[in-house]
Design an enzyme around this catalytic site. Sequence first.
Site, short mmCIF file in Angstrom:
data_model
loop_
_atom_site.label_atom_id
_atom_site.label_comp_id
_atom_site.label_asym_id
_atom_site.label_seq_id
_atom_site.Cartn_x
_atom_site.Cartn_y
_atom_site.Cartn_z
NE ARG A 1 -6.18 -5.71 -12.53
CZ ARG A 1 -5.79 -4.64 -11.82
NH1 ARG A 1 -4.70 -4.66 -11.11
NH2 ARG A 1 -6.52 -3.54 -11.81
CB ILE B 1 0.81 8.46 -6.60
CG1 ILE B 1 1.06 9.67 -7.51
CG2 ILE B 1 -0.68 8.16 -6.49
CD1 ILE B 1 0.43 10.97 -7.06
CB CYS C 1 -2.00 -2.59 -8.84
SG CYS C 1 -2.16 -2.98 -10.58
NE ARG D 1 -4.63 1.24 -5.30
CZ ARG D 1 -4.89 0.91 -6.56
NH1 ARG D 1 -4.56 -0.30 -7.00
NH2 ARG D 1 -5.47 1.76 -7.39
CG ASP E 1 -1.26 3.86 -13.33
OD1 ASP E 1 -0.93 3.68 -12.14
OD2 ASP E 1 -2.44 3.96 -13.70
CE LYS F 1 -6.59 -1.07 -14.82
NZ LYS F 1 -6.20 0.16 -14.15
CG ASN F 2 -7.17 3.64 -15.01
OD1 ASN F 2 -7.51 2.48 -14.75
ND2 ASN F 2 -5.97 4.12 -14.68
#
Length: 421
Positions: free
Chosen positions: A398, A328, A119, A124, A306, A22-23
């Site tokens: 997602r 993080i 998320c 963020r 994650d 995904k990333n």
Amino acid sequence: MVRYRVRGGNALRGTAFIQGAKNAVLPMIGAALLAPKGRTVLRNVPIIEDVRRAVELAEAVGAYVELHESERTLVIDASKVSSPVLPAEIARRFRGSVLFTPALLHRLGEAIVEGVGGCNLGSRNLDFHYLGYKRLGAIVDEGETVIHVKASGLTGSTLYLDTPSHTGTENLIMAAALAKGRTVIENAALEPEVLDVIDMLTKMGARISGGGTGFITVEGVDELRAVEHTVMPDRLDAGVFAMAAAITGGELSLVGTGLDLGVVRHKLEQMGAEFQPQGAVLHVRCDGPLRPINIITDTYPGFATDLQSPMMTVAALADGTSYIHERIFDGRFALAGELNKMGANVEVDGSRAIVRGRTPLTGTQVTAHDLRSGIALVLAGLAAEGETVIDSGYLIDRGHAHLAARMRALGADITREISEA
Ligand SMILES: CC(=O)N[C@H]1[C@@H](OP(=O)(O)OP(=O)(O)OC[C@H]2O[C@@H](n3ccc(=O)[nH]c3=O)[C@H](O)[C@@H]2O)O[C@H](CO)[C@@H](O)[C@@H]1O
Ligand SMILES: C=C(OP(=O)(O)O)C(=O)O
């Protein structure tokens, strides 16, 4: 409304096919929009909701996109990109929308960002992105909800990131790729997905060096071309399947070319899982009790934030006390309350959590608060007694493709249901 229903107790066995990352695919869709002619082909595309949103967003700005689901292939023709607006109703549904800004800036001279989702993990910020664009010569007008970035051509500069932001690094590389002259990005992210995006941009004609060192140099070029690229495997998806094997006393062969689980593998080994690379396949098994663990999340090559939530589930099933330090994000412990509803004993204190295991988990109704807490609850359900019902399953969709089908093929008792909200 999407809901997952999991009945625990089955060991997962067989071959798990790991999806594309995904990333990595999200910035690649953004990168494809940099090419003013031709068609970009992306292979090994994960069929996840974030990709569907990215396709909608690319179409909204004028690109022609074909998503061939069974071939896991995207074809993108960005020659007719004409709208600078990233509309709120799509952009606010996923984080990857932020990755469309550089292409709109280069192609149209402006980007109007009506929102960015992703998320809910506490703060963020996007200040590194916008400060970077400003240093390259853009004007950034930050309204209350809409951000307007304008530039009639960017010029290379030296950029410094206070922390190595993942999407920040990708965005600034894309912005620099077509800027005039040289850009140096200091304290750049080292994540393998960033390196995969650099590989794709390099094929497109970008001149980028220093990927993986923390200091990236980009020499601007005049144009980028459409290319074909295969998305790397998703190390988060792989980590989850490895954990599923560990907590169910199962045995899985993970298939996904070039998989490297790094520190996640070492932590699971400390807990009692056994890994055996067999050429391109990574074999994982676990048949003893799990030992407790300490986790400190960090940017790559540290333990990925994650996978912190899924690891909290594994820790709840280990014999003894585990300690987790989340460094993080300032709001990434929403899972604790849900796991405790199932019988876990997790105590959160600011950025630290203490997980006292092993407590037997019992299925009940729980809620995914974000993608990774959702998949962590699926893991908990696999090891719990009785039935676990996980609401807000869209968040799981997602980031994980065909999750129920892939886990059922390995022996899990899991279904995905859709109902009226
Ligand atoms: C689509 C995507 O790739 N998402 C990943 C990406 O998110 P994302 O790129 O959004 O995460 P970042 O690396 O940017 O953020 C990490 C931390 O840096 C802070 N920060 C970031 C940018 C900025 O301009 N200012 C600032 O202060 C954030 O508030 C956060 O606390 O990396 C995260 C950290 O590995 C992962 O959890 C996400 O899965
Ligand atoms: C935080 C995540 O994703 P995003 O940045 O897309 O919200 C995630 O994948 O866990």
